[in-house]
Write an enzyme that holds these catalytic residues in place. Structure first.
Site, PDB file in Angstrom:
ATOM      1  N   ARG A 179       0.850  -1.196   0.000  1.00 49.84           N
ATOM      2  CA  ARG A 179       0.000   0.000   0.000  1.00 49.84           C
ATOM      3  C   ARG A 179       0.880   1.239   0.000  1.00 49.84           C
ATOM      4  O   ARG A 179       1.908   1.280   0.668  1.00 49.84           O
ATOM      5  CB  ARG A 179      -0.910   0.022   1.224  1.00 49.84           C
ATOM      6  CG  ARG A 179      -1.916  -1.119   1.273  1.00 49.84           C
ATOM      7  CD  ARG A 179      -2.788  -1.015   2.510  1.00 49.84           C
ATOM      8  NE  ARG A 179      -3.584   0.202   2.497  1.00 49.84           N
ATOM      9  CZ  ARG A 179      -4.234   0.670   3.568  1.00 49.84           C
ATOM     10  NH1 ARG A 179      -4.150   0.043   4.710  1.00 49.84           N
ATOM     11  NH2 ARG A 179      -4.946   1.777   3.484  1.00 49.84           N
ATOM     12  N   ARG A 183      -2.992  10.711  -1.570  1.00 50.47           N
ATOM     13  CA  ARG A 183      -4.068  11.602  -1.132  1.00 50.47           C
ATOM     14  C   ARG A 183      -4.353  12.639  -2.216  1.00 50.47           C
ATOM     15  O   ARG A 183      -3.426  13.284  -2.704  1.00 50.47           O
ATOM     16  CB  ARG A 183      -3.670  12.335   0.151  1.00 50.47           C
ATOM     17  CG  ARG A 183      -3.331  11.432   1.317  1.00 50.47           C
ATOM     18  CD  ARG A 183      -2.796  12.264   2.464  1.00 50.47           C
ATOM     19  NE  ARG A 183      -2.409  11.435   3.607  1.00 50.47           N
ATOM     20  CZ  ARG A 183      -1.666  11.864   4.609  1.00 50.47           C
ATOM     21  NH1 ARG A 183      -1.210  13.112   4.606  1.00 50.47           N
ATOM     22  NH2 ARG A 183      -1.361  11.061   5.609  1.00 50.47           N
ATOM     23  N   TYR A 367       9.232  -5.223  13.390  1.00 53.93           N
ATOM     24  CA  TYR A 367       9.295  -3.751  13.356  1.00 53.93           C
ATOM     25  C   TYR A 367       8.136  -3.174  14.161  1.00 53.93           C
ATOM     26  O   TYR A 367       6.988  -3.580  14.001  1.00 53.93           O
ATOM     27  CB  TYR A 367       9.238  -3.224  11.921  1.00 53.93           C
ATOM     28  CG  TYR A 367       9.259  -1.705  11.902  1.00 53.93           C
ATOM     29  CD1 TYR A 367      10.460  -1.022  12.068  1.00 53.93           C
ATOM     30  CD2 TYR A 367       8.090  -0.974  11.776  1.00 53.93           C
ATOM     31  CE1 TYR A 367      10.495   0.361  12.099  1.00 53.93           C
ATOM     32  CE2 TYR A 367       8.108   0.403  11.801  1.00 53.93           C
ATOM     33  CZ  TYR A 367       9.310   1.070  11.956  1.00 53.93           C
ATOM     34  OH  TYR A 367       9.332   2.431  12.004  1.00 53.93           O
TER      35      TYR A 367
END
Length: 382
Positions: A179, A183, A367
């Site tokens: 992903r 925007r 992570y």
């Protein structure tokens, strides 16, 4: 021999938050750290009146009001908003990808124009893959081209990613970039989270608040002490009911199954005789020819407006991403098949250690941002 409920190995965010909660619950804790300071990678050094993030930039962000209220109960956080800039061949672009970026890239003025441009380039990528008989992206490059198109990929993703991982994008798995934030509004705020900021006075204040009144010892290497001791619960002439371990997962087990791979970061720090070097805390350098990945100008995390110029000097850190070697600090997990399988084997060993809690990025080989670490500890029984 002194007796403690917990020996907490590592004074970073996981260890410090656990120690805070356990102490509040009436437990007796001893916190040790092999470094000469507390705070792990959150540690800051004050240079020329500026809190310098010695182990890389740390920006706290979360959607959890519980987490936000908790850290602010320790130290008040400021209103810093992460709005990084990408520098590609001397031109600057706003991140994450938004209408400002699309205007800077193509001169488009409306969301419809930007979407049409991206859709056109995405269609070209899909057509090229279909012509080659490929139905699903085989690597990061194909995935990125399908998501955002060639112009943004080549200028703002390719070089930066290859420097960060030390591998060609065609050799990196597609899932790394499943992903991408895109925007169609003029919003440079990198994070979508409701709460965001930096502790006023720096992260040392957060760690000091968490560890206030708790016995802490620095310069003690747990692994070395463990080797000397007949029992892992009799280290340092003390006894412990449980250990909270935040060091490297494979190191705890003496690398008996093999060594996990890491990426690490080195820093080139410089004090400059100017109040404002780049006008922003984070500047990514996305072209492959520039050896560093980004420059951090630390004062912009905590100084705003006239405060920037009231402090006559500035401190910058150039970041270089490299392969981990013995003696370096491990930073990022390498999420390929070999390391994921090996980490699972070590996690199975860890599950058998009934009196040891493995927590945090190193000990879980995972992570983490900071807020999920705090949230995890707040949800634990101590």
């Amino acid at each position: 021999m002194k007796r403690y409920d917990y020996l907490i190995v590592g004074s970073g965010l996981f260890g410090a938050t656990f120690a805070f909660r356990a102490t509040k619950a009436g437990k007796r804790c001893l916190v040790i750290d092999k470094r000469p300071h507390l705070g792990g990678n959150l540690y800051c050094e004050n240079i020329e009146g500026i809190n310098v993030h010695k182990y890389g930039a740390h920006i706290f962000h979360t959607n959890s009001k519980q987490v936000w209220d908790f850290v602010n109960s320790i130290v008040e956080f400021n209103r810093y908003t992460n709005s990084p800039i990408a520098n590609y061949k001397g031109r600057q672009y706003n991140l994450p990808f938004n209408m400002n970026t699309f205007y800077q890239m193509w001169g488009v003025l409306t969301p419809a124009e930007a979407k049409a441009k991206i859709d056109e380039q995405k269609a070209e990528a899909v057509a090229a893959m279909q012509a080659a008989g490929v139905t699903e992206p085989r690597n990061l490059e194909e995935q990125a081209l399908m998501l955002i198109g060639k112009d943004i990929y080549e200028a703002l993703i390719k070089g930066y990613t290859e420097k960060q991982w030390g591998r060609k994008c065609t050799e990196l798995p597609a899932f790394i970039i499943k992903r991408l934030p895109v925007r169609f509004v003029h919003d440079n705020n990198y994070f979508n989270d409701r709460y965001q900021g930096i502790p006023i006075g720096g992260y040392n204040k957060l760690i000091k608040g968490l560890l206030d009144g708790i016995e802490c010892r620095t310069g003690i290497d747990f692994i070395e002490e463990k080797k000397k001791s007949n029992s892992q619960f009799s280290i340092l002439n003390s006894q412990f009911d449980k250990i909270v371990y935040t060091g490297a997962l494979d190191e705890y087990f003496g690398f008996r199954l093999g060594k996990l791979d890491w990426r690490t970061v080195s820093f080139e720090e410089e004090v400059l005789n100017t109040p404002n070097y780049q006008g922003n805390a984070v500047m990514n350098y996305t072209e492959a020819e520039v050896p560093y990945t980004r420059i951090i100008e630390h004062k912009h995390f905590e100084m705003f407006g006239q405060e920037v110029y009231d402090c006559p000097k500035t401190v910058i850190s150039r970041e270089y991403s490299t392969e981990y070697k013995e003696g370096m600090e491990p930073y990022y997990t390498v999420n390929d098949d070999r390391n994921n399988a090996l980490a699972d084997q070590y996690r199975a060993l860890a599950a058998q250690e009934s009196n040891v809690i493995f927590g945090g990025r190193l000990a879980e080989y995972k992570y983490y941002d900071m807020a999920p670490i705090v949230e995890k500890v707040l949800d634990m029984e101590v």
